[in-house]
Scaffold this active site. Structure first.
Site, PDB file in Angstrom:
ATOM      1  N   ASP A 139      72.259  35.714  25.023  1.00 51.03           N
ATOM      2  CA  ASP A 139      71.412  36.328  23.982  1.00 51.03           C
ATOM      3  C   ASP A 139      71.765  37.789  23.717  1.00 51.03           C
ATOM      4  OD1 ASP A 139      69.916  33.917  23.944  1.00 51.03           O
ATOM      5  OD2 ASP A 139      68.765  34.636  25.662  1.00 51.03           O
TER       6      ASP A 139
ATOM      7  N   LYS B 119      75.950  37.936  20.394  1.00 47.73           N
ATOM      8  CA  LYS B 119      77.358  37.576  20.156  1.00 47.73           C
ATOM      9  C   LYS B 119      77.551  37.004  18.754  1.00 47.73           C
ATOM     10  CE  LYS B 119      77.247  34.874  23.739  1.00 47.73           C
ATOM     11  NZ  LYS B 119      75.938  35.245  24.289  1.00 47.73           N
TER      12      LYS B 119
ATOM     13  N   GLN C  93      76.308  31.699  25.898  1.00 48.30           N
ATOM     14  CA  GLN C  93      75.627  32.188  27.113  1.00 48.30           C
ATOM     15  C   GLN C  93      76.250  33.528  27.557  1.00 48.30           C
ATOM     16  OE1 GLN C  93      76.567  28.504  27.337  1.00 48.30           O
ATOM     17  NE2 GLN C  93      74.720  28.344  26.138  1.00 48.30           N
TER      18      GLN C  93
ATOM     19  N   ASN D  92      72.716  24.357  23.735  1.00 52.38           N
ATOM     20  CA  ASN D  92      71.822  25.260  24.467  1.00 52.38           C
ATOM     21  C   ASN D  92      71.944  26.668  23.894  1.00 52.38           C
ATOM     22  OD1 ASN D  92      74.469  25.376  25.384  1.00 52.38           O
ATOM     23  ND2 ASN D  92      73.949  25.601  27.539  1.00 52.38           N
TER      24      ASN D  92
ATOM     25  N   GLY E 284      72.309  29.515  20.825  1.00 50.29           N
ATOM     26  CA  GLY E 284      71.758  29.692  19.486  1.00 50.29           C
ATOM     27  C   GLY E 284      72.246  31.021  18.959  1.00 50.29           C
ATOM     28  N   HIS E 285      73.097  30.980  17.967  1.00 47.23           N
ATOM     29  CA  HIS E 285      73.639  32.217  17.412  1.00 47.23           C
ATOM     30  C   HIS E 285      73.028  32.454  16.038  1.00 47.23           C
ATOM     31  CE1 HIS E 285      77.451  31.988  20.120  1.00 47.23           C
ATOM     32  NE2 HIS E 285      76.348  32.260  20.759  1.00 47.23           N
TER      33      HIS E 285
ATOM     34  N   GLY F 223      62.687  29.066  21.557  1.00 49.63           N
ATOM     35  CA  GLY F 223      61.537  29.889  21.157  1.00 49.63           C
ATOM     36  C   GLY F 223      60.851  30.557  22.338  1.00 49.63           C
TER      37      GLY F 223
ATOM     38  N   LYS G  57      71.632  46.077  19.695  1.00 46.85           N
ATOM     39  CA  LYS G  57      70.201  46.410  19.728  1.00 46.85           C
ATOM     40  C   LYS G  57      69.915  47.818  20.234  1.00 46.85           C
ATOM     41  CE  LYS G  57      68.136  41.894  19.538  1.00 46.85           C
ATOM     42  NZ  LYS G  57      67.026  41.073  19.928  1.00 46.85           N
TER      43      LYS G  57
HETATM   44  P1  IMP Z   1      71.049  24.888  30.312  1.00 40.42           P
HETATM   45  O1  IMP Z   1      72.272  25.559  29.817  1.00 40.42           O
HETATM   46  O2  IMP Z   1      70.199  24.320  29.220  1.00 40.42           O
HETATM   47  O3  IMP Z   1      71.347  23.893  31.396  1.00 40.42           O
HETATM   48  O4  IMP Z   1      70.116  26.009  31.003  1.00 40.42           O
HETATM   49  C1  IMP Z   1      70.499  26.673  32.209  1.00 40.42           C
HETATM   50  C2  IMP Z   1      70.060  28.133  32.189  1.00 40.42           C
HETATM   51  O5  IMP Z   1      70.824  28.835  31.211  1.00 40.42           O
HETATM   52  C3  IMP Z   1      68.596  28.344  31.801  1.00 40.42           C
HETATM   53  O6  IMP Z   1      68.089  29.460  32.525  1.00 40.42           O
HETATM   54  C4  IMP Z   1      68.654  28.668  30.327  1.00 40.42           C
HETATM   55  O7  IMP Z   1      67.553  29.444  29.922  1.00 40.42           O
HETATM   56  C5  IMP Z   1      69.957  29.467  30.286  1.00 40.42           C
HETATM   57  N1  IMP Z   1      70.605  29.412  28.979  1.00 40.42           N
HETATM   58  C6  IMP Z   1      71.308  28.396  28.447  1.00 40.42           C
HETATM   59  N2  IMP Z   1      71.775  28.717  27.239  1.00 40.42           N
HETATM   60  C7  IMP Z   1      71.372  29.959  27.002  1.00 40.42           C
HETATM   61  C8  IMP Z   1      71.584  30.863  25.919  1.00 40.42           C
HETATM   62  O8  IMP Z   1      72.249  30.582  24.917  1.00 40.42           O
HETATM   63  N3  IMP Z   1      71.010  32.085  26.055  1.00 40.42           N
HETATM   64  C9  IMP Z   1      70.306  32.452  27.146  1.00 40.42           C
HETATM   65  N4  IMP Z   1      70.101  31.651  28.177  1.00 40.42           N
HETATM   66  C10 IMP Z   1      70.625  30.417  28.109  1.00 40.42           C
END
Ligand code: IMP
Length: 491
Positions: free
Chosen positions: A70, A73, A281, A95, A97-98, A359, A388
């Site tokens: 987050d 990027k 990530q 997982n 979100g850009h 969210g 930011k």
């Molecule tokens: P997963 O990738 O859904 O298996 O989640 C594993 C961990 O990575 C969790 O703590 C999620 O909140 C975190 N996570 C996964 N994708 C993101 C992202 O794009 N931004 C921030 N945290 C993420």
């Protein structure tokens, strides 16, 4: 004065050669420290000549998150994509979100690289990405509705693994079963999909195009998966026919895009094109180097760009680390500089710190140099993009964490042991903040002196130069000190 950073990347190779020739002929014409500026008419004249005469040079810049994801990027990649020819995602899945804000509206991408918003750019999903084909088709449909043509310039690796409905079911059931020890996953089936990949029972995008193989793999997998879901997690299993029907249809819809991505990348490099590798990530969510087990299941560090897209390490010409001017984390796991007070609340509100995928509210805290220095080292960062900065406007005092204290001892490096990290107390430096509004500033010179001092300290503590500073959510709210994509072209 003539900046070395102007013009599209393709021409820059030519300009660079002109600059290096001028370097040899008139070495005194450069600022010897930054080598950024050319203060001589000869440079301009020669660069013009070389633009038409010398062939193009390639660039391969990896953009990674330096914290827990987050970092913004999406905006940085969107901005750099203007000067790139190909943009590749190499790990993670939906997982991520850009968010990209353009004059056409706000776009949230979970899978498709945000470069798709520029006409003519090739966007790729590498083999390291775990693809939810249903979600991907929805993203493609949304682009169509918004009048953004995609066509064959969007490509998907035939080696990328597919997220199946049972992966999502296992993800959710496993989290529930963990109770207080849950990781806080996004529930998108990411972990279980990578488990299948490593267990060599995964289904790949190429398999969706072959009905016999697809059916056989689904049938074989469901024997174990259904037993697991029903007996261990006490939840419903899946039927072969339903999954087969849905996924065969997804395959047919995506068929024109499924191809050999490494070959496309190689050809791009041969043509002297610029390739951006878009990380999802962040470093501290990397399955090897992150705060394990509170991590995602892929290699989000720069090394993942090679294994997740099919290019050799010698191809990479630069690594840009994106970091917020403070720190956030979503999901569980230790967070030494977390602020559970009104300052943390202020950062969350002002920074609109809510996940674009789930969210969920993000946890907020001060900037942590232990995290950042580690990110510089693990990724081989060549420069930083700070995002930011404007969220810190109005903070009377800012703190930068320079080390951790654990059982009376000072730690300067990231501990691998999570229990140690959980017990670490941050050691802070205090810096005065600024009261002026930095939102939308486009020039470094216009920043308040306290902001410049803060940024200079970040450069000093990380040993890494800052190339970009984001001062707002829109594309144009950015200070580009140097364009890292152009700077990373191969010499
Ligand atoms: P997963 O990738 O859904 O298996 O989640 C594993 C961990 O990575 C969790 O703590 C999620 O909140 C975190 N996570 C996964 N994708 C993101 C992202 O794009 N931004 C921030 N945290 C993420």
């Amino acid at each position: 004065m003539l900046s070395r950073d102007w013009g599209p990347v393709k021409k820059i190779g030519c300009q660079e050669r002109a600059f290096s020739l001028v370097d040899k002929l008139w070495p005194e014409t450069y600022d010897s420290h930054s080598k950024l500026w050319l203060n001589h008419w000869q440079g301009f004249f020669l660069s013009r000549v070389f633009v038409v005469r010398v062939e193009e040079t390639m660039a391969a810049l990896v953009v990674v998150g330096s914290q827990w994801g987050d970092e913004g990027k999406g905006k940085i990649v969107d901005l750099l994509a203007k000067d790139a020819d190909v943009i590749v995602r190499y790990q993670g899945g939906s997982n991520a979100g850009h968010t990209v804000i353009t004059d056409k509206g706000t776009f949230i991408f979970h899978l498709i690289p945000s470069g798709i918003l520029y006409r003519g750019k090739v966007c790729a999903l590498g083999n390291g990405v775990a693809i939810d084909p249903g979600g991907l088709i929805e993203e493609l449909d949304r682009l169509k509705v918004n009048g953004i043509p995609v066509g064959k310039r969007f490509v998907i690796s035939n080696r990328a693994h597919v997220i199946m409905p049972y992966h999502k079911a296992i993800d959710k059931a496993a989290e529930q079963a963990k109770g207080a020890r849950r990781i806080g996953t996004t529930g998108r089936g990411i972990g279980p999909a990578y488990v299948d990949k490593m267990a060599r029972v995964g289904i790949r995008m190429g398999d969706l195009l072959n009905p016999d193989v697809l059916k056989q793999k689904v049938r074989e997998n469901l024997v174990e998966i259904n037993a697991f879901l029903e007996r261990i997690y006490n939840t419903d299993g899946f039927t072969v026919e339903k999954i087969f029907k849905d996924y065969q249809a997804y395959g047919e819809r995506l068929r024109p895009h499924i191809t050999d991505v490494p070959l496309i990348l190689e050809r791009a490099f041969q043509r002297g094109e610029a390739v951006l590798f878009e990380g999802a990530q962040g470093t501290h969510l990397d399955v090897d180097f992150g705060t394990y087990p509170y991590v995602t299941s892929s290699s989000s560090c720069s090394g993942g760009a090679c294994t997740g897209s099919g290019v050799g390490p010698t191809t990479i010409t630069g690594v840009l680390g994106v970091t917020k001017a403070y720190t956030t984390r979503v999901g569980g796991g230790p967070f030494p500089t977390e602020l559970t007070n009104e300052i943390g609340q202020m950062l969350m509100t002002r920074g609109n710190e809510y996940g674009s995928t789930t969210g969920r509210a993000r946890r907020c805290g001060w900037l942590d140099m232990v995290l950042l220095r580690y990110a510089v080292r693990i990724n081989g960062l060549t420069s930083l993009a700070i995002t930011k900065l404007d969220v810190l406007d109005g903070c009377k005092e800012l703190k930068i964490c320079t080390g951790y204290r654990y059982q009376g001892k000072l730690h300067k490096e990231m501990p691998a042991d999570l229990q140690v990290l959980a017990g670490c107390e941050p050691v802070y430096e205090r810096w005065s903040g600024w009261t002026t509004d930095t939102t939308g500033l486009k020039s470094y010179r216009a920043l308040p002196s306290a902001a410049k001092r803060y940024l200079a300290r970040v450069e000093e503590l990380t040993g890494c130069r800052i190339d970009m500073i984001s001062t707002g959510s829109k594309r144009e709210d950015t200070i580009v000190v140097r364009n890292p994509l152009i700077r990373s072209r191969k010499r």
